[in-house]
Design a protein around this motif. Structure first.
Motif, short mmCIF file in Angstrom:
data_model
loop_
_atom_site.label_atom_id
_atom_site.label_comp_id
_atom_site.label_asym_id
_atom_site.label_seq_id
_atom_site.Cartn_x
_atom_site.Cartn_y
_atom_site.Cartn_z
N SER A 196 0.89 -1.16 0.00
CA SER A 196 0.00 0.00 0.00
C SER A 196 0.92 1.21 0.00
O SER A 196 2.11 1.08 0.33
CB SER A 196 -0.91 0.01 1.23
N GLN A 198 1.30 3.41 2.04
CA GLN A 198 1.19 3.93 3.39
C GLN A 198 2.23 5.01 3.75
O GLN A 198 1.86 6.13 4.12
CB GLN A 198 1.28 2.78 4.40
N LYS A 201 1.96 8.26 1.64
CA LYS A 201 0.87 9.20 1.90
C LYS A 201 1.10 9.95 3.20
O LYS A 201 0.75 11.11 3.32
CB LYS A 201 -0.50 8.51 1.85
N ARG A 220 0.23 -7.84 -2.94
CA ARG A 220 0.55 -8.64 -1.75
C ARG A 220 0.69 -10.10 -2.18
O ARG A 220 -0.22 -10.64 -2.82
CB ARG A 220 -0.53 -8.50 -0.68
N GLN A 234 -6.87 -0.02 -4.34
CA GLN A 234 -7.40 0.67 -3.17
C GLN A 234 -7.76 2.10 -3.52
O GLN A 234 -7.13 2.70 -4.38
CB GLN A 234 -6.33 0.75 -2.07
N ASP A 236 -7.06 5.07 -1.74
CA ASP A 236 -6.15 5.32 -0.63
C ASP A 236 -6.24 6.81 -0.27
O ASP A 236 -6.14 7.65 -1.15
CB ASP A 236 -4.74 4.95 -1.09
N HIS A 445 -2.99 -3.39 12.88
CA HIS A 445 -3.27 -2.68 11.62
C HIS A 445 -1.96 -2.52 10.86
O HIS A 445 -1.71 -3.22 9.89
CB HIS A 445 -3.96 -1.35 11.92
N HIS A 446 -1.13 -1.61 11.27
CA HIS A 446 0.25 -1.52 10.78
C HIS A 446 1.06 -0.70 11.78
O HIS A 446 0.47 -0.09 12.68
CB HIS A 446 0.35 -1.01 9.34
N GLY A 484 -10.41 0.34 5.82
CA GLY A 484 -9.82 0.38 7.15
C GLY A 484 -8.74 1.43 7.20
O GLY A 484 -8.11 1.74 6.18
N GLY A 485 -8.53 1.99 8.38
CA GLY A 485 -7.47 2.99 8.52
C GLY A 485 -7.23 3.32 9.96
O GLY A 485 -7.72 2.63 10.87
N SER A 486 -6.48 4.39 10.17
CA SER A 486 -6.13 4.76 11.54
C SER A 486 -5.64 6.19 11.59
O SER A 486 -5.29 6.79 10.57
CB SER A 486 -5.03 3.82 12.06
N ARG A 488 -2.51 8.22 12.71
CA ARG A 488 -1.11 7.75 12.72
C ARG A 488 -0.32 8.36 13.88
O ARG A 488 -0.69 9.39 14.41
CB ARG A 488 -0.40 8.12 11.41
N GLY A 529 -5.77 8.39 8.12
CA GLY A 529 -6.34 8.09 6.82
C GLY A 529 -7.06 6.78 6.80
O GLY A 529 -7.35 6.18 7.86
N ILE A 530 -7.33 6.37 5.59
CA ILE A 530 -8.12 5.15 5.40
C ILE A 530 -7.86 4.65 3.98
O ILE A 530 -7.45 5.43 3.12
CB ILE A 530 -9.63 5.47 5.59
N ALA A 531 -8.06 3.37 3.77
CA ALA A 531 -8.03 2.84 2.41
C ALA A 531 -9.23 1.93 2.22
O ALA A 531 -9.54 1.12 3.10
CB ALA A 531 -6.73 2.09 2.15
N1 ASP Z 1 -2.52 1.28 4.34
C1 ASP Z 1 -3.61 0.68 5.07
C2 ASP Z 1 -4.02 -0.63 4.39
O1 ASP Z 1 -3.66 -0.86 3.27
C3 ASP Z 1 -4.81 1.54 5.14
C4 ASP Z 1 -4.58 2.77 5.95
O2 ASP Z 1 -4.18 2.67 7.11
O3 ASP Z 1 -4.85 3.85 5.41
O4 ASP Z 1 -4.72 -1.41 4.99
#
Ligand code: ASP
Length: 587
Positions: A196, A198, A201, A220, A234, A236, A445-446, A484-486, A488, A529-531
């Motif tokens: 992504s 991520q 962005k 992936r 996505q 994004d 999430h990440h 989904g997103g968060s 940061r 953000g969110i994707a």
């Molecule tokens: N990059 C994240 C994902 O691909 C989405 C995000 O957190 O904006 O799931």
């Protein structure tokens, strides 16, 4: 242009005009004195009629030798049709041609190019360009196009800027497996394709772009399922100077706009549910809320009566399948087999029928008195005619199995209508997830997701680390995770701490993500953000389960494109140029 009109355009008001249409022969019918051709293009079908003694014999002779999928140019007069067909937009007219020109003949296609085809999946994938001629498949791509345009319109209207981020990036250890690309100019080194965009962005937020979006390919290298492809798209997005609330509102707005524009539906306000509640009430972090059938925990009620399955269980959980007391022994056996399948993993299924008058008959009668069974029935709010389904076991396993059973029951009872849409924001996800196999925590999430400030202190002790909640959210529609997103981390020290929690040494964190840590020292704004999974969103709007039908040229379950036959070996010379030792590659 080679044509004056399309095959979907002509109506009775065009009668008398001379027109030229181009398209493919869908089919011909030769009744001797009259011959019909259905000519097709992207816009529709038009009937061409050639009658003995009316149309010239030479033209009729050409028409007699047409095969399916020949490409034609037909010039003639629009005429009123003898027997009108009001199911077709062009059903009021036909073309009486004075010229039929074959632009290109065609081999007999390997399957029927009609709405219902006789072609199996593999064949249709191999000849995807022919499958794409079929109206339902083409319509899916038209829907996708319209969705993409609507996304751009909405986000542009909200001051989002579309920025393209690179496709050749750097391999990172977190998340799924990377696809890698060898670099010819840097022998022995590899790019990775983005899972992504991520980090890019987030860097754009540091750059002050404030609102970014991109409809972007991500890659992936995971095992595939019906709703996964190695490359997928996505929507994004990222925003600066926002709270979680702002993101949820902005993207609820996008979702509402898409439903209105593409389906004419007034989308409801999206309710919120915490991750903990979703797990407790539905055993799932993406519950299908089109129907209730919520979990009821029975552990305390059922223990201590000498039934070992319940006595030894960490959790006993039940659902009420209302009005299902009439299920036969055979149906109940099927459900038992269903939950015992290895993918689902329950050890068994206990059931109880609430009969007329409220008497409860269960599969474990000998351990439980009628009085005790009545307490189950009450706990599950059951009435006469209802069926109680109960699973016991280790809590996570029991929840997972019950979640599958609930979905299966919803399916069997027709409660999962594709034209009903039930959205949900799932919020407050755990920040970290423990892996028994690797004996360490992973970011749920990440690694860039921020902990909830009020939970920060819990990070200090190994006993409470797992309880830390994240400012992370998913949009779920009908049990499908659509996005989904968060919020940061934007503080260098917190980000460095997070990397260390995830098992990175300082050196490793610097080597992998030094650029981001550096950027955080030059005035990073708070951001989040969110994707959205664009392919999934399209399939949801199109009422389909698989994303494949909404991708022009998808890959099969082994990650192969069977049409172009990829992946494929490359030549020794190419390998050499890429400094890849053939000895390593040779089988
Ligand atoms: N990059 C994240 C994902 O691909 C989405 C995000 O957190 O904006 O799931």
């Amino acid at each position: 242009m080679l044509r004056t009109h399309t095959c979907g355009e002509l109506r009775p008001e065009h009668i008398g005009q001379t027109v030229t249409l181009c398209g493919w022969v869908q089919r011909t019918r030769d009744k001797g004195a009259i011959l019909w051709i259905d000519l097709r293009d992207r816009y529709g079908l038009t009937q061409i009629t050639l009658e003995e003694g009316v149309e010239a014999e030479a033209v009729r002779e050409t028409a007699r030798h047409l095969g399916r999928e020949f490409v034609l140019s037909v010039t003639g007069k629009v005429a009123e049709r003898y027997s009108k067909n009001d199911k077709m937009p062009t059903g009021g007219i036909e073309i009486r041609p004075d010229k039929v020109e074959i632009l290109n003949p065609a081999k007999l296609p390997p399957f029927l190019i009609e709405d219902d085809t006789d072609g199996g999946d593999d064949l249709r994938m191999k000849y995807r360009y022919l499958d794409l001629r079929r109206t339902p498949v083409r319509n899916n791509l038209v829907l996708r196009h319209k969705m993409a345009q609507a996304v751009r319109r909405y986000l542009d209207g909200q001051e989002f800027i579309e920025v393209e981020t690179p496709v050749l990036i750097k391999s990172t250890p977190e998340g799924a497996r990377d696809f890698v690309v060898p670099s010819r100019m840097n022998p022995g080194e590899f790019y990775a394709l983005p899972q992504s965009p991520q980090t890019f962005k987030q860097l754009l937020m540091v750059s002050g772009f404030d609102r970014y979006f991109q409809i972007v390919k991500c890659f992936r290298d995971e095992d595939l399922r019906a709703d996964r492809q190695p490359e997928f798209t996505q929507i994004d997005c990222e925003m600066a100077f926002v709270t979680q609330e702002d993101i949820l509102n902005t993207f609820e707005g996008l979702t509402r706009y898409l439903f209105k524009e593409l389906k004419g539906i007034d989308f409801p306000t999206v309710p919120r549910m915490t991750y903990a509640d979703a797990m407790r009430r539905f055993g799932n972090d993406k519950p299908d809320t089109r129907f209730a059938m919520e979990f009821v925990e029975l552990t305390d009620i059922v223990k201590g009566q000498g039934f070992p399955v319940f006595d030894n269980a960490g959790l006993v959980v039940g659902i009420n399948a209302a009005t299902c007391a009439h299920f036969t022994r055979k149906q109940l056996d099927e459900l038992t087999d269903f939950v015992k399948r290895p993918q689902i993993g329950a050890t068994g299924l206990i059931y109880a029928r609430v009969e007329v008058g409220g008497v409860v008959k269960s599969s474990v009668d000998k351990f439980y008195s009628q009085e005790e069974l009545q307490r189950w029935s009450e706990a599950l709010h059951a009435n006469a005619g209802d069926l109680l389904l109960i699973i016991a076991g280790e809590p996570n396993k029991a929840r997972k199995a019950m979640s599958e059973l609930r979905l299966e029951m919803g399916q069997r009872l027709g409660l999962r209508n594709k034209e009903d849409f039930s959205p949900l924001w799932v919020v407050d996800f755990p920040l970290l997830e423990y892996s028994e196999e690797e004996n360490r925590y992973f970011a749920m999430h990440h690694p860039f997701t921020s902990p909830k400030p009020e939970d920060l202190a819990l990070l200090n002790s190994p006993d409470t680390i797992g309880q830390v909640r994240a400012n992370a959210y998913d949009l779920v529609i009908n049990g499908v995770e659509v996005g989904g997103g968060s919020i940061r981390i934007h503080d260098r020290a917190v980000q460095a701490r997070m990397f260390s929690l995830l098992g990175f040494t300082d050196e490793e964190a610097k080597a992998q993500f030094g650029f981001l840590l550096d950027a955080f020292e030059y005035g990073a704004p708070p951001h989040g953000g969110i994707a959205f999974g664009f392919d999934r969103l399209c399939s949801l709007f199109g009422g389909a389960d698989s994303i494949r039908d909404f991708i022009a040229f998808p890959k099969n379950n082994s990650g192969r494109d069977v049409m172009i036959d990829s992946p494929s070996p490359i030549s020794e010379a190419q390998l050499k140029e890429l400094s890849i030792k053939t000895a390593v590659v040779a089988k």
